[in-house]
Design an enzyme around this catalytic site. Structure first.
Site, short mmCIF file in Angstrom:
data_model
loop_
_atom_site.label_atom_id
_atom_site.label_comp_id
_atom_site.label_asym_id
_atom_site.label_seq_id
_atom_site.Cartn_x
_atom_site.Cartn_y
_atom_site.Cartn_z
N ASP A 456 0.65 -0.77 0.09
CA ASP A 456 0.01 -0.18 0.39
C ASP A 456 0.94 1.25 -0.28
O ASP A 456 1.73 1.20 0.30
CB ASP A 456 -0.58 0.16 1.25
CG ASP A 456 -0.08 -0.01 2.84
OD1 ASP A 456 0.88 0.65 3.08
OD2 ASP A 456 0.24 -1.45 3.37
N GLU A 536 21.99 -21.89 -18.95
CA GLU A 536 20.96 -20.75 -17.81
C GLU A 536 21.68 -19.49 -17.96
O GLU A 536 22.05 -18.43 -17.76
CB GLU A 536 20.76 -21.25 -16.72
CG GLU A 536 20.03 -22.57 -17.71
CD GLU A 536 19.08 -23.98 -16.60
OE1 GLU A 536 17.54 -24.02 -16.04
OE2 GLU A 536 19.84 -23.90 -15.03
#
Ligand code: GLA
Length: 651
Positions: A456, A536
């Site tokens: 928030d 990777e």
């Protein structure tokens, strides 16, 4: 502007006061007003800030002549940003005690028209799902009674015209700058008027005010867009990024980090962290974060919270030594804490059982086997603060992940008035964070609450980055990040690439797609690097190189949603530079069928009459063509292909 209970307005009210004589009435009448240059601030609460020349404040004083309750309506106007903020101060100027039973900071009354309410509901690991419902002849309410703003509903809503879309139509946003219990009510009345309120939840809240005392209602940020939800998001992103987020990392490039949680959970020692740092250094990752499990007796989530002493026997060395070794690899060091919590199996709890919130005579409700400390008490905060500083002072710590892993149930304080505790707790957290920022201005604090359970604008005032969700599955993240993007800027959204099969869903998605999805925010990794293949590793190096190249565009550019991943065949979004000369488009294909039809992605935010070139293919398009017709996405075999396209204006 501020409807109250007991005056003949029978709709939802913004304010309910229980007077000294127990009556519930407050008839507010105009007394005076004042306009000042600059943006008002709020004591102990986060609020939009601005330079004096960027903002004006309006204060309207209202009074109930019978009780002498005064209400100061505060309005902040940031004209450039197209933002109006509202807050309210309630003052007891009478002679007896009153109780604030309900208080909102913003009320919008629409005298006619039909509206929808857009809210963002969710649960742990599946936060901020978009929901749009008509505001009918009923009272619609969302909120939190969980002590935090919570996963369940985000404290931000949109009131939209019924024909408003992503690109067109009117909509009004209300973002509550608060991290605790909140309530948003929307109601259409019998005269077809619509009222929407945003404020504190009235449950678990009875705030007494003695004569001369003042209560401040947290701020709501209001914004309007006539260009649909997309236009509203651009304005909120800028406001939150530049007028809520603070500190050194507001504008600075965030470190790309690797977090130990999904790499090792509680099973690590100093060597594990050091190996993570060595691997990070090789790949170009800037920071290693030692997550939960480094303190007290903490081998699982049953014990140890509250004992903020380094478990040196687990680490195999002192914290200072570990940090030095990590730094020697060229990598920064960050650490996880959860200051608001206590485990019953901890020295802290054994010494101070009354510091945990529990209701005497009742069986306590545990969440993740832990109890919540009474942060409304200063002495509790003071001791935890000192202990955490004792850890932070042991070495060059450059990042903190501040976690909060349960909802509050037994809201009770052995020293405070019970109706105040939930609110005072949140102000206690803010006070702690403010002191931490003052003492360690160079530390980046990332918020977290079981992932995105306290995502928030209140927290963003202290933590310019928040872990968006404990769900790192790329497909689920597309939806979670889509919902999050309606209000919150990309710079705040913590997003990591994790291992496959994903630990939350078991799904395996390519490293490329996982990278593209995580590149929507403050980018990082959350996996064990030593298990990666050579290919990777090469791919990760390239991802980091790309992210650094695009960081400014991603974190400070204008962001537009280009599709709805709940509905469309692809998820697509874009980041556009301030001058509109550089555009980064991200697309993840969500559907694949036999004889697949082509998905066109229409761009947004470009200059229509200039020619843009796609950097890799060198194909050229007018901005208008990209926005009106869109770019056709390739049809390829396989699932969840991701594309990253960069466009630049040709000279
Ligand atoms: C929460 C966080 C995770 C991790 C764990 C540690 O669930 O969201 O990222 O830090 O706590 O216990």
């Amino acid at each position: 502007e501020y409807p109250t209970m007991g005056t003949g307005d029978f709709r939802n009210s913004a304010l309910i006061i229980r007077n000294h004589d127990e009556s519930e009435c407050c008839d507010l009448r105009y007394v005076s007003h004042e306009i000042r240059q600059g943006k008002y601030g709020l004591p102990g609460l986060p609020a939009v800030y601005a330079k004096d020349e960027e903002a004006q404040s309006l204060e309207i004083i209202l009074e109930d002549s019978a009780s002498k309750v005064q209400v100061h309506l505060l309005y902040g106007v940031l004209e450039e940003e197209d933002i109006i903020t509202r807050s309210v101060q309630i003052m007891n100027l009478g002679t007896g005690k009153i109780v604030v039973e309900k208080a909102a900071s913003a009320c919008l009354d629409f005298v006619n028209g039909e509206y929808d309410l857009v809210t963002f509901y969710g649960r742990h690991a599946m936060e901020r799902n978009f929901q749009r419902t008509a505001i009918t002849h009923a009272s619609h309410m969302i909120g939190s009674r969980r002590g935090t703003s919570s996963h369940q509903y985000n404290p931000a809503v949109i009131v939209a015209g019924q024909d408003t879309t992503e690109e067109n139509g009117n909509c009004y946003g209300m973002v509550f700058v608060y991290s605790g219990n909140f309530m948003c009510e929307a109601e259409r009345d019998q005269y077809e008027q619509t009222r929407v309120l945003m404020g504190l939840h009235c449950d678990l809240f009875h705030y007494p005010l003695e004569p001369q005392e003042t209560f401040t209602v947290p701020e709501t940020i209001l914004c309007f867009s006539a260009e649909g939800f997309g236009g509203l998001s651009v304005k909120y992103h800028r406001c939150i990024r530049e007028h809520i987020c603070r500190g050194r990392y507001r504008d600075n490039i965030r470190p790309v980090l690797v977090n130990s949680w999904e790499a090792a959970y509680f099973q690590f020692n100093g060597e594990t962290i050091l190996q993570l740092a060595r691997d990070a250094a090789e790949l170009g990752i800037d920071m290693v974060v030692m997550d939960d499990g480094w303190f007290g007796k903490r081998e699982d989530d049953n014990s140890g919270l509250g004992d903020w002493q380094v478990n040196e026997s687990k680490l195999g060395c002192s914290l200072g030594e570990l940090i030095r070794k990590v730094n020697d690899t060229g990598v920064k060091f960050g650490i996880w804490i959860e200051p608001e919590m206590v485990s019953e199996d901890s020295n802290l709890y054994r010494e101070h059982p009354d510091w945990a919130m529990q209701i005497p005579g009742r069986k306590s409700v545990r969440g993740r086997n832990q109890l919540v400390l009474d942060f409304s008490r200063e002495e509790v905060r003071k001791q935890i603060f000192e202990e955490i500083c004792g850890v932070l002072d042991q070495g060059n710590i450059e990042y903190i992940k501040w976690d909060m892993n349960r909802s509050m149930v037994d809201i009770f304080s052995s020293t405070n008035f019970q109706g105040k505790v939930a609110y005072d707790f949140v102000l206690g957290v803010y006070d702690f964070l403010e002191k931490l920022m003052e003492k360690y201005p160079n530390i980046l604090i990332e918020g977290c609450s079981g992932g995105g359970g306290r995502f928030d604008a209140g927290m963003m005032y202290y933590t310019p980055q928040i872990w968006c969700s404990d769900n790192t599955d790329a497909l689920d993240r597309l939806r979670i990040q889509y919902g999050t993007s309606f209000f919150y800027p990309m710079s705040v959204i913590g997003a990591h690439v994790s291992a496959v099969p994903n630990h939350q869903t078991g799904r395996s998605i390519s490293l490329h797609t996982r990278g593209v999805v995580a590149m929507t925010g403050a980018f990082g990794y959350e996996l064990s690097l030593d298990k990666l293949s050579v290919e990777e590793k090469a791919q990760i190096k390239e991802q980091i190189r790309q992210y650094k190249e695009y960081e400014d565009l991603i974190c400070r550019g204008e962001y537009y949603r280009l599709s709805n991943p709940f509905r469309d065949s692809c998820a697509a979004w874009t980041h556009v530079s301030k001058g509109k000369d550089r555009v980064l488009v991200h697309v993840v294909m969500l559907e694949n069928h036999g004889n697949m039809t082509v998905s066109y992605v229409r761009l947004r935010g470009l200059l229509p009459d200039v020619v843009y070139e796609e950097v890799k293919s060198r194909q050229r398009y007018y901005g208008s063509a990209l926005m009106e017709a869109g770019i056709p996405m390739p049809v390829e075999l396989g699932e969840y292909h991701a594309y990253q396209l960069e466009f630049r204006i040709t000279k």
